[in-house]
Design a protein around this motif. Sequence first.
Motif, PDB file in Angstrom:
ATOM      1  N   SER A  85     -13.610 -11.071 -13.583  1.00  0.00           N
ATOM      2  CA  SER A  85     -13.348 -11.380 -12.187  1.00  0.00           C
ATOM      3  C   SER A  85     -14.348 -12.434 -11.742  1.00  0.00           C
ATOM      4  CB  SER A  85     -13.458 -10.108 -11.345  1.00  0.00           C
ATOM      5  OG  SER A  85     -12.932 -10.302 -10.059  1.00  0.00           O
ATOM      6  N   ARG A  86     -14.284 -12.791 -10.434  1.00  0.00           N
ATOM      7  CA  ARG A  86     -15.182 -13.832  -9.952  1.00  0.00           C
ATOM      8  C   ARG A  86     -16.627 -13.321  -9.895  1.00  0.00           C
ATOM      9  NH1 ARG A  86     -12.678 -16.288  -4.799  1.00  0.00           N
ATOM     10  NH2 ARG A  86     -12.892 -14.142  -4.113  1.00  0.00           N
ATOM     11  N   THR A  87     -16.794 -12.047  -9.513  1.00  0.00           N
ATOM     12  CA  THR A  87     -18.139 -11.503  -9.309  1.00  0.00           C
ATOM     13  C   THR A  87     -18.441 -10.483 -10.409  1.00  0.00           C
ATOM     14  OG1 THR A  87     -17.605 -11.690  -6.960  1.00  0.00           O
ATOM     15  CG2 THR A  87     -19.625 -10.506  -7.503  1.00  0.00           C
ATOM     16  N   ASP A  94       1.805  -8.638 -13.285  1.00  0.00           N
ATOM     17  CA  ASP A  94       1.088  -8.633 -12.003  1.00  0.00           C
ATOM     18  C   ASP A  94       1.659  -7.567 -11.076  1.00  0.00           C
ATOM     19  OD1 ASP A  94       3.318  -9.640 -10.557  1.00  0.00           O
ATOM     20  OD2 ASP A  94       2.694 -11.709 -10.852  1.00  0.00           O
ATOM     21  N   THR A  95       1.105  -7.517  -9.836  1.00  0.00           N
ATOM     22  CA  THR A  95       1.582  -6.508  -8.873  1.00  0.00           C
ATOM     23  C   THR A  95       2.009  -7.126  -7.543  1.00  0.00           C
ATOM     24  OG1 THR A  95      -0.609  -6.143  -7.905  1.00  0.00           O
ATOM     25  CG2 THR A  95      -0.029  -4.761  -9.792  1.00  0.00           C
ATOM     26  N   ALA A  96       1.902  -8.447  -7.413  1.00  0.00           N
ATOM     27  CA  ALA A  96       2.237  -9.083  -6.132  1.00  0.00           C
ATOM     28  C   ALA A  96       2.726 -10.496  -6.382  1.00  0.00           C
ATOM     29  CB  ALA A  96       0.996  -9.130  -5.240  1.00  0.00           C
ATOM     30  N   PHE A 135       3.069  -0.249  -6.684  1.00  0.00           N
ATOM     31  CA  PHE A 135       3.965   0.789  -6.142  1.00  0.00           C
ATOM     32  C   PHE A 135       5.111   0.165  -5.364  1.00  0.00           C
ATOM     33  CE2 PHE A 135       4.232   5.410  -6.054  1.00  0.00           C
ATOM     34  CZ  PHE A 135       5.437   5.514  -5.361  1.00  0.00           C
ATOM     35  N   ASP A 136       4.750  -0.667  -4.350  1.00  0.00           N
ATOM     36  CA  ASP A 136       5.824  -1.360  -3.642  1.00  0.00           C
ATOM     37  C   ASP A 136       5.424  -2.805  -3.424  1.00  0.00           C
ATOM     38  OD1 ASP A 136       3.907  -0.076  -2.045  1.00  0.00           O
ATOM     39  OD2 ASP A 136       5.215   0.063  -0.301  1.00  0.00           O
ATOM     40  N   PRO A 137       5.875  -3.748  -4.267  1.00  0.00           N
ATOM     41  CA  PRO A 137       6.851  -3.599  -5.339  1.00  0.00           C
ATOM     42  C   PRO A 137       6.306  -2.841  -6.546  1.00  0.00           C
ATOM     43  CG  PRO A 137       5.909  -5.801  -5.448  1.00  0.00           C
ATOM     44  CD  PRO A 137       5.367  -5.157  -4.212  1.00  0.00           C
ATOM     45  N   PHE A 149      -5.668  -2.322   1.299  1.00  0.00           N
ATOM     46  CA  PHE A 149      -5.773  -3.272   0.183  1.00  0.00           C
ATOM     47  C   PHE A 149      -6.234  -4.598   0.760  1.00  0.00           C
ATOM     48  CE2 PHE A 149      -1.880  -5.892   0.463  1.00  0.00           C
ATOM     49  CZ  PHE A 149      -1.084  -5.129   1.294  1.00  0.00           C
ATOM     50  N   ASN A 150      -6.379  -5.587  -0.083  1.00  0.00           N
ATOM     51  CA  ASN A 150      -7.006  -6.845   0.341  1.00  0.00           C
ATOM     52  C   ASN A 150      -6.628  -7.232   1.779  1.00  0.00           C
ATOM     53  OD1 ASN A 150      -6.780  -9.973   0.565  1.00  0.00           O
ATOM     54  ND2 ASN A 150      -8.388  -9.504  -0.902  1.00  0.00           N
ATOM     55  N   PRO A 151      -7.603  -7.323   2.695  1.00  0.00           N
ATOM     56  CA  PRO A 151      -7.319  -7.530   4.119  1.00  0.00           C
ATOM     57  C   PRO A 151      -6.512  -8.791   4.401  1.00  0.00           C
ATOM     58  CG  PRO A 151      -9.664  -7.083   3.773  1.00  0.00           C
ATOM     59  CD  PRO A 151      -9.043  -7.183   2.420  1.00  0.00           C
ATOM     60  N   GLU A 193     -14.510  -3.474   2.609  1.00  0.00           N
ATOM     61  CA  GLU A 193     -13.784  -3.749   1.357  1.00  0.00           C
ATOM     62  C   GLU A 193     -12.884  -2.567   1.035  1.00  0.00           C
ATOM     63  OE1 GLU A 193     -14.651  -5.734  -1.782  1.00  0.00           O
ATOM     64  OE2 GLU A 193     -16.435  -6.812  -1.129  1.00  0.00           O
ATOM     65  N   PRO A 194     -11.627  -2.813   0.659  1.00  0.00           N
ATOM     66  CA  PRO A 194     -10.726  -1.699   0.314  1.00  0.00           C
ATOM     67  C   PRO A 194     -11.298  -0.832  -0.815  1.00  0.00           C
ATOM     68  CG  PRO A 194      -9.595  -3.830   0.046  1.00  0.00           C
ATOM     69  CD  PRO A 194     -10.959  -4.118   0.572  1.00  0.00           C
ATOM     70  N   ALA A 195     -11.999  -1.499  -1.763  1.00  0.00           N
ATOM     71  CA  ALA A 195     -12.541  -0.754  -2.899  1.00  0.00           C
ATOM     72  C   ALA A 195     -13.605   0.246  -2.457  1.00  0.00           C
ATOM     73  CB  ALA A 195     -13.119  -1.723  -3.928  1.00  0.00           C
TER      74      ALA A 195
HETATM   75  P1  NDP Z   1      -9.318  -6.823  -3.620  1.00  0.00           P
HETATM   76  O1  NDP Z   1      -9.576  -7.885  -2.629  1.00  0.00           O
HETATM   77  O2  NDP Z   1      -9.973  -5.491  -3.504  1.00  0.00           O
HETATM   78  O3  NDP Z   1      -9.632  -7.390  -5.095  1.00  0.00           O
HETATM   79  C1  NDP Z   1      -9.253  -8.664  -5.533  1.00  0.00           C
HETATM   80  C2  NDP Z   1     -10.142  -9.026  -6.704  1.00  0.00           C
HETATM   81  O4  NDP Z   1      -9.721 -10.302  -7.210  1.00  0.00           O
HETATM   82  C3  NDP Z   1     -11.612  -9.155  -6.329  1.00  0.00           C
HETATM   83  O5  NDP Z   1     -12.393  -8.570  -7.336  1.00  0.00           O
HETATM   84  C4  NDP Z   1     -11.825 -10.666  -6.277  1.00  0.00           C
HETATM   85  O6  NDP Z   1     -13.101 -11.098  -6.603  1.00  0.00           O
HETATM   86  C5  NDP Z   1     -10.887 -11.112  -7.372  1.00  0.00           C
HETATM   87  N1  NDP Z   1     -10.565 -12.521  -7.182  1.00  0.00           N
HETATM   88  C6  NDP Z   1     -10.101 -13.116  -6.062  1.00  0.00           C
HETATM   89  N2  NDP Z   1      -9.975 -14.431  -6.269  1.00  0.00           N
HETATM   90  C7  NDP Z   1     -10.378 -14.664  -7.542  1.00  0.00           C
HETATM   91  C8  NDP Z   1     -10.501 -15.829  -8.330  1.00  0.00           C
HETATM   92  N3  NDP Z   1     -10.165 -17.029  -7.880  1.00  0.00           N
HETATM   93  N4  NDP Z   1     -10.958 -15.698  -9.587  1.00  0.00           N
HETATM   94  C9  NDP Z   1     -11.305 -14.485 -10.082  1.00  0.00           C
HETATM   95  N5  NDP Z   1     -11.217 -13.348  -9.388  1.00  0.00           N
HETATM   96  C10 NDP Z   1     -10.763 -13.443  -8.120  1.00  0.00           C
HETATM   97  O7  NDP Z   1      -7.725  -6.660  -3.658  1.00  0.00           O
HETATM   98  P2  NDP Z   1      -6.882  -5.359  -4.116  1.00  0.00           P
HETATM   99  O8  NDP Z   1      -7.491  -4.801  -5.340  1.00  0.00           O
HETATM  100  O9  NDP Z   1      -6.633  -4.535  -2.941  1.00  0.00           O
HETATM  101  O10 NDP Z   1      -5.483  -6.067  -4.499  1.00  0.00           O
HETATM  102  C11 NDP Z   1      -5.308  -6.688  -5.764  1.00  0.00           C
HETATM  103  C12 NDP Z   1      -3.872  -7.179  -5.889  1.00  0.00           C
HETATM  104  O11 NDP Z   1      -2.968  -6.068  -5.811  1.00  0.00           O
HETATM  105  C13 NDP Z   1      -3.443  -8.146  -4.749  1.00  0.00           C
HETATM  106  O12 NDP Z   1      -2.645  -9.156  -5.307  1.00  0.00           O
HETATM  107  C14 NDP Z   1      -2.601  -7.264  -3.852  1.00  0.00           C
HETATM  108  O13 NDP Z   1      -1.646  -8.004  -3.111  1.00  0.00           O
HETATM  109  C15 NDP Z   1      -1.931  -6.373  -4.889  1.00  0.00           C
HETATM  110  N6  NDP Z   1      -1.421  -5.108  -4.332  1.00  0.00           N
HETATM  111  C16 NDP Z   1      -0.150  -4.711  -4.698  1.00  0.00           C
HETATM  112  C17 NDP Z   1       0.372  -3.538  -4.195  1.00  0.00           C
HETATM  113  C18 NDP Z   1       1.694  -3.046  -4.668  1.00  0.00           C
HETATM  114  O14 NDP Z   1       2.039  -1.878  -4.387  1.00  0.00           O
HETATM  115  N7  NDP Z   1       2.480  -3.798  -5.401  1.00  0.00           N
HETATM  116  C19 NDP Z   1      -0.369  -2.708  -3.232  1.00  0.00           C
HETATM  117  C20 NDP Z   1      -1.732  -3.147  -2.997  1.00  0.00           C
HETATM  118  C21 NDP Z   1      -2.212  -4.329  -3.515  1.00  0.00           C
HETATM  119  P3  NDP Z   1     -14.323 -11.056  -5.525  1.00  0.00           P
HETATM  120  O15 NDP Z   1     -14.670  -9.624  -5.460  1.00  0.00           O
HETATM  121  O16 NDP Z   1     -15.359 -11.910  -6.103  1.00  0.00           O
HETATM  122  O17 NDP Z   1     -13.736 -11.570  -4.231  1.00  0.00           O
END
Ligand code: NDP
Length: 398
Positions: A34-36, A105-107, A142-144, A183-185, A295-297
């Motif tokens: 991931s980024r961090t 992926d999930t989104a 989950f959804d999708p 989840f991600n705001p 943060e959602p996490a």
């Molecule tokens: P978070 O914001 O908690 O996590 C996203 C992560 O991605 C963070 O660790 C972030 O790093 C990392 N990230 C963001 N940009 C980059 C980048 N350019 N390079 C590398 N890493 C990156 O989001 P969630 O975990 O809540 O959501 C994750 C995904 O799941 C999203 O796409 C969301 O839309 C999807 N989702 C799908 C659902 C479904 O039911 N289908 C429901 C909920 C979520 P950093 O911490 O450094 O910012």
Amino acid sequence: MSKVLIIGAGGVGGVCVHKCAQVPEVFSEIVLASRTIEKCDAIASSVKERTGRDIVTDTVDADNVPELVDLINKHKPALVINLALPYQDLTIMDACLETGVHYLDTANYEPLDEAKFEYKWQWEYQERFKEKGLMALLGSGFDPGVTNVFCAHAMKHHFDEVHQLDIIDCNAGDHGHPFATNFNPEINIREVTANGRYWEHGEWIETDPLSFSMNYDFPEGIGPKKCFLMYHEELESLVKHLKGLKRARFWMTFSDQYLNHLKVLENVGMTRIDTVKYNGQDIVPLRFLKEVLPEPAGLGERTKGRTCIGCRIKGMKDGEPKDYYIYNICDHEEAFKEVASQAVSYTTGVPAMIGAMLMLTGKWTGEGVFNMEELDPDPFMEKLNIHGLPWTEVTFKN
Ligand code: NDP
């Protein structure tokens, strides 16, 4: 026995890593990038504590294709699970094509400056994935995700024709913050502030954001809650793949407190996704807002209550009308005990692991780009019951 590379160390990524680690016979090696790096390392140490397994961690800027290609070539996974943000979908798909690796992926992909929630960009990868003999599985959350599989299950086992679909997403949990998203705001607020849209008699009907609501009586003691009509991306693929469908809608519950805060944030311009100048710098108000929201996490420890997400489906079976409901209930505190996360990340991270498991074990195969309802629902439905998201189905007497 396969190596998997998970990109994104947020709420969903954390759950998926924990769940993959619970199935070493499929996920023999797990890399989290991931980024961090600190976030990857924190998840790795939680997994080590709970399962004894070692997770390899790495950093990547997933907006950068050459960096992604180097990362994939370094670790040589069989599959990349993309749990970063929707903005990174296309760069990660490009890197998978270049390195010859399957994708999940999930989104759906979102352009940074427009809230579209459309599959068109990813569907355009169909021929390229086919030519390379690779599979891209879209929307395995989950959804999708599970909601699409519920529809495929209903079509296969319960209906001759599906006429009406209502996907109903209820989070009856409470995290105790005045305002936070599960989840991600940034993605959550883009979704909720967009116009609503539903499909009826072959066309899309647009509604003002959150202007249309209904009360739904949720099962197992959750009770009646107000649900708001929204557009949600799985509707786009489901109306294409569910033959005979006359109406499809998506609903989500929100508390008054959430809606009041959101209204104020919108009114003062904090949910804007265009660029504004601040102290000579370009900033996007919604991206700045994300930085100051919880943060959602980190919500897991304080969230109580349950989620209930399901599909209410009406149609015909053996010449008779049928009214059917299939749902999952997930408990925030139970999820936290198991994988240190609240149920919204849990209900997304588990299906990501299951989709990956089915691809890696050859139960779900194909060349090209797939939405979940295009694949056989049976193995996925079986795994949901085994891996923490059991489902219940009810047929209502008319
Ligand atoms: P978070 O914001 O908690 O996590 C996203 C992560 O991605 C963070 O660790 C972030 O790093 C990392 N990230 C963001 N940009 C980059 C980048 N350019 N390079 C590398 N890493 C990156 O989001 P969630 O975990 O809540 O959501 C994750 C995904 O799941 C999203 O796409 C969301 O839309 C999807 N989702 C799908 C659902 C479904 O039911 N289908 C429901 C909920 C979520 P950093 O911490 O450094 O910012």
